[in-house]
Design an enzyme around this catalytic site. Structure first.
Site, mmCIF file in Angstrom:
data_model
loop_
_atom_site.group_PDB
_atom_site.id
_atom_site.type_symbol
_atom_site.label_atom_id
_atom_site.label_comp_id
_atom_site.label_asym_id
_atom_site.label_seq_id
_atom_site.Cartn_x
_atom_site.Cartn_y
_atom_site.Cartn_z
ATOM 1 N N ASP A 9 0.686 -1.358 -0.018
ATOM 2 C CA ASP A 9 -0.007 0.011 0.035
ATOM 3 C C ASP A 9 0.954 1.622 0.038
ATOM 4 O O ASP A 9 2.312 1.555 0.503
ATOM 5 C CB ASP A 9 -0.889 0.197 1.175
ATOM 6 C CG ASP A 9 -1.850 1.612 1.477
ATOM 7 O OD1 ASP A 9 -2.121 1.699 0.302
ATOM 8 O OD2 ASP A 9 -1.322 1.410 2.078
ATOM 9 N N ASP A 11 -0.451 4.784 0.613
ATOM 10 C CA ASP A 11 -0.794 5.726 1.295
ATOM 11 C C ASP A 11 -0.434 5.299 3.101
ATOM 12 O O ASP A 11 -1.265 4.731 3.068
ATOM 13 C CB ASP A 11 -1.710 6.774 1.369
ATOM 14 C CG ASP A 11 -2.148 7.833 0.392
ATOM 15 O OD1 ASP A 11 -0.522 8.779 0.287
ATOM 16 O OD2 ASP A 11 -2.596 7.307 -0.958
ATOM 17 N N LYS A 199 -8.032 -4.735 -3.558
ATOM 18 C CA LYS A 199 -6.476 -5.473 -4.138
ATOM 19 C C LYS A 199 -6.164 -6.585 -4.141
ATOM 20 O O LYS A 199 -5.547 -6.823 -4.612
ATOM 21 C CB LYS A 199 -5.841 -4.113 -2.394
ATOM 22 C CG LYS A 199 -5.640 -2.372 -3.303
ATOM 23 C CD LYS A 199 -5.313 -2.212 -1.596
ATOM 24 C CE LYS A 199 -5.257 -0.412 -1.766
ATOM 25 N NZ LYS A 199 -4.488 -0.176 -0.801
ATOM 26 N N ASN A 225 -9.080 -1.629 3.373
ATOM 27 C CA ASN A 225 -8.981 -1.869 1.663
ATOM 28 C C ASN A 225 -8.635 -2.526 1.771
ATOM 29 O O ASN A 225 -7.577 -3.165 0.383
ATOM 30 C CB ASN A 225 -9.213 -0.390 1.061
ATOM 31 C CG ASN A 225 -8.179 0.632 1.523
ATOM 32 O OD1 ASN A 225 -6.987 0.480 1.978
ATOM 33 N ND2 ASN A 225 -7.825 0.887 0.062
#
Length: 273
Positions: A9, A11, A199, A225
């Protein structure tokens, strides 16, 4: 079985916290060492490719044999922009969402496969402009509906004042929530995507293309997420700053994003293993 692909990931995982939001030297070095070993490093984000490109460049991830998962899993692409797998919105859904937006006088944008942010709003909304700047994405206003409808779209976003989205979110979820993934990404952003756009599904598609087994996959993340890619990977590493649900799902908890947690995880699970 050794780890041959790492899904990371961006951020608050790969990047430090706001306002800097940068890759640390330790993260860059660890990524380079992993790449030198032949490990695929796959950056994963809700951003389109245009919004990921600068981080690929900084980490020196390039070429047709390196990959990214973008638009929250709606697209799997090479670092050069070739599309490998998709979970895109169909044209009929996009047109229905446009009519919904126009009926309620809401600003909207749609992210095209080539990272272009598109709309038919004659007057651009401030939040649409703000997102385009963050994503470093081209912004195009269409006067011709046929030209607009001919494009392939990854996700649809209502971008307007939070109070307005509060008012219309229940209706949108009632109309589209049973057949699509509807999520309030930010106070000013309400997004609609293909029901399988996440994802985890994207990671599974990429692993199948590369003939990699689940045990060869490592996922690193911090937010809800990211949980689908934890489920798709044989090993999950949660950031020290991750939400509790991510830490509970992880096999290993690394340092936080401001202390090069990605580098620590790469050393622990690959480089020094």
């Amino acid at each position: 079985m050794s780890i041959n692909l790492v899904a990371i990931d961006i951020d608050n995982t790969l990047l430090t916290s706001a306002p800097e939001r940068k890759l640390t030297p330790a993260n860059i070095t660890a990524i380079q060492h992993a790449l030198d070993l032949g490990v695929k490093i796959v950056l994963c984000s809700a951003r389109p490719l245009a919004g990921v490109k600068r981080y690929l460049d900084q980490a020196q991830i390039s070429g047709d044999d390196q990959y990214v998962i973008v638009d929250n899993g709606a697209l799997v692409q090479t670092a050069t922009g070739q599309t490998i797998a998709t979970h895109l919105l169909d044209s009929q859904t996009v047109q229905e969402l446009v009519r919904f937006s126009q009926t309620h006088q809401l600003h909207y944008n749609v992210i095209a496969e080539d990272s272009t942010m598109c709309t038919t709003n004659a007057r651009l909304g401030a939040y649409t402009v703000q997102l385009a700047a963050k994503y470093q994405a081209p912004l195009q206003v269409f006067a011709n509906q046929e030209d607009f409808a001919s494009l392939r779209f990854a996700k649809f976003g209502l971008t307007d004042d939070p109070e307005l989205l509060d008012r219309f979110e229940p209706e949108l979820k009632q109309r589209f929530g049973s057949t699509h993934y509807v999520v309030r990404s930010r106070p000013f952003l309400l997004e609609v995507m293909h029901k399988d756009a996440n994802k985890g599904t994207a990671l599974e598609s990429l692993a199948e293309k590369l003939a990699l087994q689940k045990d060869e996959l490592l996922a690193i993340g911090d937010e809800q997420n990211d949980l689908p890619m934890f489920a798709a990977a044989g090993t999950g590493a949660a950031m020290g700053n991750a939400v509790p649900a991510v830490k509970e799902a992880a096999d290993y908890v690394t340092a936080d994003n401001d202390h090069s947690g990605v580098a620590q995880a790469l050393h622990k699970l690959i480089l020094d293993a």
